[in-house]
Scaffold this motif. Structure first.
Motif, mmCIF file in Angstrom:
data_model
loop_
_atom_site.group_PDB
_atom_site.id
_atom_site.type_symbol
_atom_site.label_atom_id
_atom_site.label_comp_id
_atom_site.label_asym_id
_atom_site.label_seq_id
_atom_site.Cartn_x
_atom_site.Cartn_y
_atom_site.Cartn_z
ATOM 1 N N GLU A 211 -11.411 6.525 2.401
ATOM 2 C CA GLU A 211 -10.025 6.052 2.300
ATOM 3 C C GLU A 211 -9.521 5.545 3.651
ATOM 4 N N PHE A 212 -9.928 6.230 4.715
ATOM 5 C CA PHE A 212 -9.554 5.818 6.061
ATOM 6 C C PHE A 212 -10.130 4.436 6.363
ATOM 7 N N GLU A 213 -11.405 4.244 6.031
ATOM 8 C CA GLU A 213 -12.048 2.953 6.287
ATOM 9 C C GLU A 213 -11.315 1.818 5.578
ATOM 10 N N LYS A 214 -10.896 2.049 4.329
ATOM 11 C CA LYS A 214 -10.151 1.033 3.580
ATOM 12 C C LYS A 214 -8.807 0.731 4.242
ATOM 13 N N GLU A 215 -8.109 1.783 4.654
ATOM 14 C CA GLU A 215 -6.811 1.596 5.322
ATOM 15 C C GLU A 215 -6.973 0.831 6.634
ATOM 16 N N LEU A 216 -7.989 1.196 7.391
ATOM 17 C CA LEU A 216 -8.222 0.544 8.673
ATOM 18 C C LEU A 216 -8.541 -0.936 8.479
ATOM 19 N N LYS A 217 -9.356 -1.228 7.495
ATOM 20 C CA LYS A 217 -9.706 -2.632 7.212
ATOM 21 C C LYS A 217 -8.461 -3.425 6.825
ATOM 22 N N LYS A 218 -7.645 -2.858 5.977
ATOM 23 C CA LYS A 218 -6.419 -3.530 5.537
ATOM 24 C C LYS A 218 -5.460 -3.740 6.717
ATOM 25 N N LEU A 219 -5.269 -2.707 7.522
ATOM 26 C CA LEU A 219 -4.376 -2.820 8.677
ATOM 27 C C LEU A 219 -4.908 -3.793 9.722
ATOM 28 N N SER A 220 -6.241 -3.852 9.877
ATOM 29 C CA SER A 220 -6.816 -4.739 10.897
ATOM 30 C C SER A 220 -6.638 -6.214 10.544
ATOM 31 N N ASN A 221 -6.416 -6.517 9.274
ATOM 32 C CA ASN A 221 -6.117 -7.901 8.893
ATOM 33 C C ASN A 221 -4.765 -8.336 9.440
ATOM 34 N N LYS A 222 -3.837 -7.412 9.508
ATOM 35 C CA LYS A 222 -2.488 -7.722 9.973
ATOM 36 C C LYS A 222 -2.314 -7.430 11.461
ATOM 37 N N TYR A 223 -2.918 -6.338 11.927
ATOM 38 C CA TYR A 223 -2.798 -5.901 13.321
ATOM 39 C C TYR A 223 -4.190 -5.956 13.950
ATOM 40 N N LYS A 224 -4.508 -7.061 14.574
ATOM 41 C CA LYS A 224 -5.867 -7.361 15.041
ATOM 42 C C LYS A 224 -6.435 -6.357 16.035
ATOM 43 N N THR A 225 -5.595 -5.654 16.775
ATOM 44 C CA THR A 225 -6.095 -4.744 17.815
ATOM 45 C C THR A 225 -6.257 -3.299 17.345
ATOM 46 N N ILE A 226 -5.915 -2.989 16.115
ATOM 47 C CA ILE A 226 -5.869 -1.598 15.675
ATOM 48 C C ILE A 226 -7.221 -0.879 15.832
ATOM 49 N N THR A 227 -8.319 -1.559 15.554
ATOM 50 C CA THR A 227 -9.634 -0.922 15.684
ATOM 51 C C THR A 227 -9.908 -0.536 17.138
ATOM 52 N N SER A 228 -9.652 -1.440 18.066
ATOM 53 C CA SER A 228 -9.881 -1.115 19.480
ATOM 54 C C SER A 228 -8.852 -0.110 19.986
ATOM 55 N N ASP A 229 -7.639 -0.142 19.434
ATOM 56 C CA ASP A 229 -6.621 0.840 19.820
ATOM 57 C C ASP A 229 -7.074 2.243 19.447
ATOM 58 N N ILE A 230 -7.662 2.390 18.278
ATOM 59 C CA ILE A 230 -8.170 3.696 17.840
ATOM 60 C C ILE A 230 -9.401 4.091 18.664
ATOM 61 N N ASP A 231 -10.242 3.124 18.989
ATOM 62 C CA ASP A 231 -11.409 3.415 19.836
ATOM 63 C C ASP A 231 -10.989 3.941 21.205
ATOM 64 N N ASP A 232 -9.873 3.455 21.718
ATOM 65 C CA ASP A 232 -9.383 3.928 23.018
ATOM 66 C C ASP A 232 -9.063 5.421 23.004
ATOM 67 N N ILE A 233 -8.710 5.942 21.849
ATOM 68 C CA ILE A 233 -8.362 7.361 21.725
ATOM 69 C C ILE A 233 -9.601 8.256 21.835
ATOM 70 N N LYS A 234 -10.761 7.724 21.496
ATOM 71 C CA LYS A 234 -11.988 8.524 21.519
ATOM 72 C C LYS A 234 -12.229 9.174 22.880
ATOM 73 N N ALA A 235 -12.025 8.427 23.949
ATOM 74 C CA ALA A 235 -12.259 8.979 25.290
ATOM 75 C C ALA A 235 -11.347 10.175 25.554
ATOM 76 N N VAL A 236 -10.107 10.087 25.101
ATOM 77 C CA VAL A 236 -9.163 11.198 25.264
ATOM 78 C C VAL A 236 -9.636 12.406 24.459
ATOM 79 N N LEU A 237 -10.052 12.165 23.229
ATOM 80 C CA LEU A 237 -10.470 13.266 22.354
ATOM 81 C C LEU A 237 -11.727 13.962 22.853
ATOM 82 N N LEU A 238 -12.633 13.225 23.465
ATOM 83 C CA LEU A 238 -13.843 13.857 23.994
ATOM 84 C C LEU A 238 -13.513 14.807 25.144
#
Length: 111
Positions: free
Chosen positions: A9-36
């Motif tokens: 479900e997350f993957e579907k939401e992310l795909k849908k949001l990335s059509n409208k908000y082009k940076t959302i995938t990289s924005d979420i990737d930026d959080i990975k470093a913080v979480l680690l």
């Protein structure tokens, strides 16, 4: 080996949001470093919403470059015993007021 996983479900939401908000995938990737470094996050943008056994559910206010604001929300589960993260939900705050509590319950029930 990746420590980050996504519900379908997350993957579907992310795909849908990335059509409208082009940076959302990289924005979420930026959080990975913080979480680690800090699995439940640090600061006011991270809120623990549920603790169940060895799993902590966290809501994050994500800075979206496309929006130039922190209007995106990311819900993830941190599994302390495995040091793994499961992305549960991503949504635009203007489109949904709160997280999908039912999806979180289903996820925790399925563990």
């Amino acid at each position: 080996m990746s420590n980050f996983f996504m519900l379908p479900e997350f993957e579907k939401e992310l795909k849908k949001l990335s059509n409208k908000y082009k940076t959302i995938t990289s924005d979420i990737d930026d959080i990975k470093a913080v979480l680690l470094e800090n699995p439940t996050g640090i600061g006011k943008n991270f809120t623990i919403i549920k603790i169940e056994k060895d799993v902590i559910i966290v809501k994050v206010r994500v800075h979206c470059e496309s929006l130039r604001s922190r209007a995106m929300r990311l819900i993830y589960a941190y599994h302390k015993n495995k040091f793994e993260f499961m992305y549960i939900e991503v949504y635009f705050k203007g489109g949904s007021e709160n997280e999908n509590k039912e999806r979180i319950k289903e996820y925790l029930f399925g563990l």
